[in-house]
Design a protein around this motif. Structure first.
Motif, PDB file in Angstrom:
ATOM      1  N   LYS A 220     -30.990   4.764  -8.739  1.00  0.00           N
ATOM      2  CA  LYS A 220     -30.974   4.389 -10.151  1.00  0.00           C
ATOM      3  C   LYS A 220     -31.948   5.221 -10.978  1.00  0.00           C
ATOM      4  N   GLY A 221     -32.446   6.311 -10.397  1.00  0.00           N
ATOM      5  CA  GLY A 221     -33.337   7.194 -11.145  1.00  0.00           C
ATOM      6  C   GLY A 221     -34.723   6.627 -11.345  1.00  0.00           C
ATOM      7  N   LYS A 222     -35.169   5.803 -10.404  1.00  0.00           N
ATOM      8  CA  LYS A 222     -36.494   5.181 -10.502  1.00  0.00           C
ATOM      9  C   LYS A 222     -37.333   5.588  -9.293  1.00  0.00           C
ATOM     10  N   VAL A 223     -38.628   5.712  -9.501  1.00  0.00           N
ATOM     11  CA  VAL A 223     -39.534   6.152  -8.439  1.00  0.00           C
ATOM     12  C   VAL A 223     -40.544   5.058  -8.158  1.00  0.00           C
ATOM     13  N   LEU A 224     -40.638   4.657  -6.907  1.00  0.00           N
ATOM     14  CA  LEU A 224     -41.636   3.673  -6.494  1.00  0.00           C
ATOM     15  C   LEU A 224     -42.959   4.373  -6.235  1.00  0.00           C
ATOM     16  N   VAL A 225     -43.991   3.956  -6.937  1.00  0.00           N
ATOM     17  CA  VAL A 225     -45.329   4.527  -6.757  1.00  0.00           C
ATOM     18  C   VAL A 225     -46.211   3.471  -6.103  1.00  0.00           C
ATOM     19  N   GLN A 226     -46.784   3.801  -4.961  1.00  0.00           N
ATOM     20  CA  GLN A 226     -47.600   2.859  -4.201  1.00  0.00           C
ATOM     21  C   GLN A 226     -49.078   3.087  -4.490  1.00  0.00           C
ATOM     22  N   GLY A 243     -41.464 -13.261  -2.252  1.00  0.00           N
ATOM     23  CA  GLY A 243     -41.856 -13.175  -3.651  1.00  0.00           C
ATOM     24  C   GLY A 243     -41.959 -11.743  -4.138  1.00  0.00           C
ATOM     25  N   ILE A 244     -42.566 -10.872  -3.337  1.00  0.00           N
ATOM     26  CA  ILE A 244     -42.681  -9.454  -3.713  1.00  0.00           C
ATOM     27  C   ILE A 244     -41.296  -8.823  -3.824  1.00  0.00           C
ATOM     28  N   LEU A 245     -40.424  -9.170  -2.893  1.00  0.00           N
ATOM     29  CA  LEU A 245     -39.061  -8.640  -2.919  1.00  0.00           C
ATOM     30  C   LEU A 245     -38.336  -9.055  -4.200  1.00  0.00           C
ATOM     31  N   ALA A 246     -38.551 -10.296  -4.647  1.00  0.00           N
ATOM     32  CA  ALA A 246     -37.932 -10.758  -5.889  1.00  0.00           C
ATOM     33  C   ALA A 246     -38.445  -9.959  -7.082  1.00  0.00           C
ATOM     34  N   LEU A 247     -39.749  -9.659  -7.106  1.00  0.00           N
ATOM     35  CA  LEU A 247     -40.301  -8.848  -8.194  1.00  0.00           C
ATOM     36  C   LEU A 247     -39.741  -7.431  -8.168  1.00  0.00           C
ATOM     37  N   LEU A 248     -39.586  -6.877  -6.983  1.00  0.00           N
ATOM     38  CA  LEU A 248     -39.045  -5.521  -6.864  1.00  0.00           C
ATOM     39  C   LEU A 248     -37.579  -5.470  -7.291  1.00  0.00           C
ATOM     40  N   HIS A 249     -36.807  -6.458  -6.900  1.00  0.00           N
ATOM     41  CA  HIS A 249     -35.405  -6.504  -7.335  1.00  0.00           C
ATOM     42  C   HIS A 249     -35.314  -6.693  -8.851  1.00  0.00           C
ATOM     43  N   ASN A 250     -36.261  -7.447  -9.404  1.00  0.00           N
ATOM     44  CA  ASN A 250     -36.296  -7.601 -10.853  1.00  0.00           C
ATOM     45  C   ASN A 250     -36.523  -6.249 -11.531  1.00  0.00           C
ATOM     46  N   ALA A 251     -37.466  -5.464 -10.989  1.00  0.00           N
ATOM     47  CA  ALA A 251     -37.720  -4.124 -11.536  1.00  0.00           C
ATOM     48  C   ALA A 251     -36.533  -3.203 -11.297  1.00  0.00           C
ATOM     49  N   LEU A 252     -35.888  -3.335 -10.149  1.00  0.00           N
ATOM     50  CA  LEU A 252     -34.730  -2.500  -9.828  1.00  0.00           C
ATOM     51  C   LEU A 252     -33.578  -2.751 -10.796  1.00  0.00           C
ATOM     52  N   ASP A 253     -33.363  -3.998 -11.145  1.00  0.00           N
ATOM     53  CA  ASP A 253     -32.213  -4.360 -11.984  1.00  0.00           C
ATOM     54  C   ASP A 253     -32.472  -4.149 -13.472  1.00  0.00           C
ATOM     55  N   TYR A 254     -33.701  -4.382 -13.931  1.00  0.00           N
ATOM     56  CA  TYR A 254     -33.939  -4.483 -15.366  1.00  0.00           C
ATOM     57  C   TYR A 254     -34.776  -3.361 -15.977  1.00  0.00           C
ATOM     58  N   SER A 255     -35.575  -2.663 -15.188  1.00  0.00           N
ATOM     59  CA  SER A 255     -36.471  -1.664 -15.776  1.00  0.00           C
ATOM     60  C   SER A 255     -35.720  -0.387 -16.129  1.00  0.00           C
ATOM     61  N   SER A 256     -36.315   0.397 -17.013  1.00  0.00           N
ATOM     62  CA  SER A 256     -35.742   1.688 -17.391  1.00  0.00           C
ATOM     63  C   SER A 256     -35.980   2.701 -16.280  1.00  0.00           C
ATOM     64  N   VAL A 260     -42.029   2.879 -11.220  1.00  0.00           N
ATOM     65  CA  VAL A 260     -42.325   1.472 -10.963  1.00  0.00           C
ATOM     66  C   VAL A 260     -43.534   1.458 -10.036  1.00  0.00           C
ATOM     67  N   VAL A 261     -44.657   1.030 -10.558  1.00  0.00           N
ATOM     68  CA  VAL A 261     -45.915   1.089  -9.806  1.00  0.00           C
ATOM     69  C   VAL A 261     -46.162  -0.261  -9.139  1.00  0.00           C
ATOM     70  N   VAL A 262     -46.398  -0.198  -7.824  1.00  0.00           N
ATOM     71  CA  VAL A 262     -46.671  -1.406  -7.041  1.00  0.00           C
ATOM     72  C   VAL A 262     -48.069  -1.255  -6.450  1.00  0.00           C
ATOM     73  N   SER A 263     -48.914  -2.246  -6.677  1.00  0.00           N
ATOM     74  CA  SER A 263     -50.296  -2.151  -6.204  1.00  0.00           C
ATOM     75  C   SER A 263     -50.750  -3.473  -5.621  1.00  0.00           C
ATOM     76  N   ILE A 273     -51.508  -8.742  -6.541  1.00  0.00           N
ATOM     77  CA  ILE A 273     -50.319  -7.919  -6.275  1.00  0.00           C
ATOM     78  C   ILE A 273     -49.636  -7.698  -7.613  1.00  0.00           C
ATOM     79  N   VAL A 274     -49.460  -6.441  -7.996  1.00  0.00           N
ATOM     80  CA  VAL A 274     -48.956  -6.113  -9.328  1.00  0.00           C
ATOM     81  C   VAL A 274     -47.731  -5.202  -9.202  1.00  0.00           C
ATOM     82  N   VAL A 275     -46.695  -5.548  -9.956  1.00  0.00           N
ATOM     83  CA  VAL A 275     -45.500  -4.703 -10.085  1.00  0.00           C
ATOM     84  C   VAL A 275     -45.307  -4.440 -11.568  1.00  0.00           C
ATOM     85  N   GLU A 276     -45.383  -3.177 -11.981  1.00  0.00           N
ATOM     86  CA  GLU A 276     -45.249  -2.834 -13.394  1.00  0.00           C
ATOM     87  C   GLU A 276     -44.310  -1.653 -13.581  1.00  0.00           C
ATOM     88  N   ASP A 277     -43.672  -1.610 -14.753  1.00  0.00           N
ATOM     89  CA  ASP A 277     -42.682  -0.561 -15.026  1.00  0.00           C
ATOM     90  C   ASP A 277     -42.909   0.043 -16.399  1.00  0.00           C
TER      91      ASP A 277
END
Length: 345
Positions: A220-226, A243-256, A260-263, A273-277
């Protein structure tokens, strides 16, 4: 045993108090006359008895009037509670009790607590109706798709090849995930979500999870940054990964498209635990509502119409079960940031 109302019992008790008071007053006056006159009863003046009895009767009458006024302040709210409870039992959950004319602290607390209970019952009933309608709506689509495909295979319209079978399996998996999400939320709401805690190397677990999802983000043209630090915490590993998987799927489906930075890190004795886009973000007034079941923010609907709106509710349920909190905040990347805060030990 015959039942009587509170009013009847209070009136009967007041009558007994009056009669007993007058008898005791007569006896006291009689004994006093014996002591004062040396047991010479013929010298006793009957008017003394009469005056004493009249004074006692007047005093008891005033006391009864005040006590009846006081008890009416108790009877009115109790009668109101009884009537409201009867209406609620009959299904009229909007019924509420009133406090009456005279304010009594204990009665006010009782009425307030009863109305609070009734309000919660009314709210739960409305929520249950919304839930039932939402569940029926969300289950109807995949079940309809499954049935139509199976009917097509049965009629020979659809060939039972690997592609069509894979599609059916995908819809079945969607149903399975939805049912599991509903189960987690229901258990959490009733305080029955059991956790099997253990010390977990969060960095290792999250790295494995991100490696699995990286290809889907790339498609989907998105890069996961750890940005993962060495963190050990005492949690239920399965639930936290859920829970983390749900946040990641949320970013996968809705973010531009973009990063997508995961820390994860330790902060002030807690684990974050932070997931931001990088976008598109969520309106401030919707950042709390998105954690409600079946709620979809306006900015999300166009990008993923088939979403059920359960993922973030699952995240909140899991985090709260661990005694933590989850927040939706603006991200420094320009989008949104989901922050899970858990106790380290």
């Amino acid at each position: 045993m015959k039942k009587h109302s509170i009013r009847y019992r209070l009136f009967f008790l007041s009558a007994k108090v009056t009669v007993i008071g007058m008898i005791i007053s007569f006896i006291v006056c009689y004994l006093y006359s014996l002591i004062a006159n040396g047991a010479e009863l013929e010298t006793f003046n009957f008017s003394d008895y009469l005056n004493a009895l009249i004074s006692t009767f007047l005093a008891i009458t005033v006391a009864l009037g005040l006590s009846l006024r006081f008890t009416s302040g108790m009877i009115t709210p109790i009668a109101s509670i009884i009537e409201s409870a009867r209406k609620i039992a009959e299904g009229e959950l909007s019924a509420r009790a009133s406090g009456g004319k005279y304010r009594i602290t204990e009665m006010d607390h009782l009425v307030s607590d009863f109305n609070l209970m009734a309000e919660k019952l009314d709210h739960m009933s409305r929520e249950m109706k919304v839930w039932n309608a939402a569940i029926a709506h969300e289950l109807r689509t995949p079940v309809t798709v499954l049935r139509s495909h199976l009917q097509g295979i049965h009629d020979g319209v659809i060939q039972p090849d690997s592609t069509n079978i894979a599609g059916l399996i995908k819809h079945t998996d969607s149903l399975t995930h939805m049912i599991e999400d509903l189960r987690v939320i229901s258990l959490a709401d009733t305080g029955q979500l059991r956790l099997f805690r253990e010390f977990v190397d969060l960095k290792v677990e999250m790295r494995a999870l991100l490696s699995t999802l990286a290809p889907q983000f790339a498609e989907k043209g998105k890069v996961l940054v750890q940005q993962l630090e060495d963190v050990n915490c005492y949690v239920d590993a399965h639930r936290i990964k859920q829970g983390i998987l749900a946040l990641l799927h949320n970013a996968l489906d809705y973010s531009s498209q973009g990063k997508v930075v995961v820390s994860c890190r330790e902060q002030a004795g807690n684990v974050e635990i932070v997931v931001e886009d990088e976008g598109p973000g969520i309106a401030p007034e919707e950042r709390e509502k998105i954690f409600d079941a079946f709620y979809l923010a306006d900015s999300e609907r166009p990008s993923h119409v088939g979403a059920s709106g359960l993922g973030l509710s699952v995240v909140r349920a899991i985090v709260l079960a661990h005694g933590g909190e989850v927040k939706c905040e603006p991200s420094s990347l320009g989008g949104i940031s989901f922050r899970m805060t858990l106790q380290a030990g």
